[in-house]
Design a protein around this motif. Structure first.
Motif: not given
Length: 135
Positions: A93-122
């Motif tokens: 949510y809000s700035a957490g969307g950026s943290l989620a994307f940056r963490t997803a990129a790092l997780l995927e580099k190490t082989g983790s499976k991410i089904s969905t990223i949801i960014r909620y900004s109001v």
């Protein structure tokens, strides 16, 4: 990986939950782990009502980690919780969307499976801000 964005004015918590429940039901398997990243205030307590409203998912809320290695720390925590390597959802949510994307990129580099990223900004402006004529 699915990416879901909402940046429209959802004025009430119930409206936001309805939108998120629909998004989750379309994108996330029941029981899937949802990792929630904090907005700019840095606390995850605001996700407690959301987790209760969407009780068929396993919610984990992060507090903001003030550290140069915060994304690495989020990754390590997720990997500890998700020791079986199941698909996960990252929610921000809000700035957490950026943290989620940056963490997803790092997780995927190490082989983790991410089904969905949801960014909620109001952004809701009931009374538009007036800019002073002289600053």
């Amino acid at each position: 990986m699915r990416k879901i964005f909402c940046s429209r004015g959802l004025s009430t918590f119930n409206t936001a939950c309805t939108w998120l429940r629909k998004s989750c039901n379309e994108a996330i398997r029941a029981g899937e782990m949802v990792f929630c990243f904090p907005p700019v205030i840095g606390y995850s307590f605001l996700y407690s009502e959301l987790a209760n409203a969407l009780n068929n998912y396993s919610f984990y809320g992060f507090e903001f980690i003030e550290d140069d290695e915060s994304i690495e720390k989020y990754k390590q925590i997720i990997n500890e919780i998700n020791s079986h390597g199941d698909d996960i959802c990252l929610f921000g949510y809000s700035a957490g969307g950026s943290l989620a994307f940056r963490t997803a990129a790092l997780l995927e580099k190490t082989g983790s499976k991410i089904s969905t990223i949801i960014r909620y900004s109001v952004l809701i402006l009931k009374n538009p801000l007036k800019t002073p004529s002289k600053v």
